[in-house]
Design a protein around this motif. Structure first.
Motif, PDB file in Angstrom:
ATOM      1  N   ALA A  95       4.119  -2.231  -0.272  1.00  0.00           N
ATOM      2  CA  ALA A  95       2.580  -1.911  -0.686  1.00  0.00           C
ATOM      3  C   ALA A  95       1.989  -2.671  -1.873  1.00  0.00           C
ATOM      4  N   ALA A  96       2.654  -2.936  -2.791  1.00  0.00           N
ATOM      5  CA  ALA A  96       2.371  -3.350  -4.205  1.00  0.00           C
ATOM      6  C   ALA A  96       1.967  -4.863  -3.621  1.00  0.00           C
ATOM      7  N   ALA A  97       3.153  -5.284  -2.938  1.00  0.00           N
ATOM      8  CA  ALA A  97       2.978  -6.998  -2.843  1.00  0.00           C
ATOM      9  C   ALA A  97       1.663  -7.185  -1.969  1.00  0.00           C
ATOM     10  N   ARG A  98       1.565  -6.105  -0.907  1.00  0.00           N
ATOM     11  CA  ARG A  98       0.060  -6.527  -0.211  1.00  0.00           C
ATOM     12  C   ARG A  98      -1.162  -6.587  -1.366  1.00  0.00           C
ATOM     13  N   ILE A  99      -1.277  -5.649  -2.067  1.00  0.00           N
ATOM     14  CA  ILE A  99      -2.311  -5.395  -2.992  1.00  0.00           C
ATOM     15  C   ILE A  99      -2.363  -6.934  -3.835  1.00  0.00           C
ATOM     16  N   ALA A 100      -1.081  -7.258  -4.502  1.00  0.00           N
ATOM     17  CA  ALA A 100      -1.108  -8.528  -5.213  1.00  0.00           C
ATOM     18  C   ALA A 100      -1.445  -9.857  -4.592  1.00  0.00           C
ATOM     19  N   ALA A 101      -1.275  -9.868  -3.065  1.00  0.00           N
ATOM     20  CA  ALA A 101      -1.583 -10.844  -2.131  1.00  0.00           C
ATOM     21  C   ALA A 101      -3.346 -10.922  -2.243  1.00  0.00           C
TER      22      ALA A 101
END
Length: 206
Positions: free
Chosen positions: A133-139
């Protein structure tokens, strides 16, 4: 998407439908009783399937629990992606994603108990859920910075901060009490992301 135990992936539409029934029943069983009190026999009873059907796709209770955590993580990701209008970005996009997540949490309240129990029952899936989830937000933030609609900054830290807000807002306004409009809650977060909480510095007196 692979949610069955290795080598047990369904090969037909009927098999995929049966596995879907088992996952949906597992969500209710684990959500109602928790991982340690849940049983395979009760999962199959809820699903309306034979016990043998369970072992066609899953090796154990642990296996279907891991599959369920992955399935729920992917459902959250699909919900977020579907909430974003074409061309949306920056704070507008994060607002739209939060609205969608709040609505998702209100209709899938068991996700909180299941993900929380994964910390102990399946730590790898628990970590993968939040890291994904954090990786998607960061992207999304990286894209918004590139489009010059978000200021440059540490988008990994920002992503975990935004995810933390979303998780606890979903708990407070999705699971514990769900009467406030999702758009109203997301609007308050939008204001926070746009303006912060610091008061303007006062002008020095002359």
């Amino acid at each position: 998407m692979q949610t069955a135990s290795p080598g047990k992936e369904p090969r037909t539409a009927r098999g995929r439908a049966t596995m879907r029934k088992l996952l949906d029943a597992a969500a209710k069983e684990f959500g109602d009783r928790g991982f340690y009190e849940a049983s395979i026999s009760d999962i199959t009873r809820r699903a309306g399937t034979a016990l043998g059907s369970f072992y066609t796709y899953f090796d154990s209770k642990e296996a279907i629990f891991s599959a369920l955590v992955q399935d729920m993580s992917e459902a959250v990701a699909r919900t977020a992606a579907a909430a974003v209008p074409p061309g949306s970005g920056g704070v507008d996009r994060e607002r739209d994603v939060l609205i969608a997540f709040l609505d998702f949490a209100r209709h899938n309240k068991a996700i909180y108990r299941i993900i929380d129990e994964a910390e102990f029952a399946d730590p790898a899936s628990y970590r993968a859920h939040y890291e994904g989830a954090a990786a998607r937000i960061a992207a999304r933030l990286d894209q918004s910075v590139a489009a010059q609609i978000v200021t440059p900054g540490d988008n990994e830290v920002r992503a975990w901060a935004i995810m933390g807000m979303n998780v606890f807002l979903g708990l407070r306004y999705g699971v514990w009490e769900d009467s406030r409009p999702s758009a109203e809650i997301a609007g308050a977060v939008e204001e926070l992301l746009r303006s912060g909480i610091a008061a303007p510095a006062s002008e020095p007196s002359l």
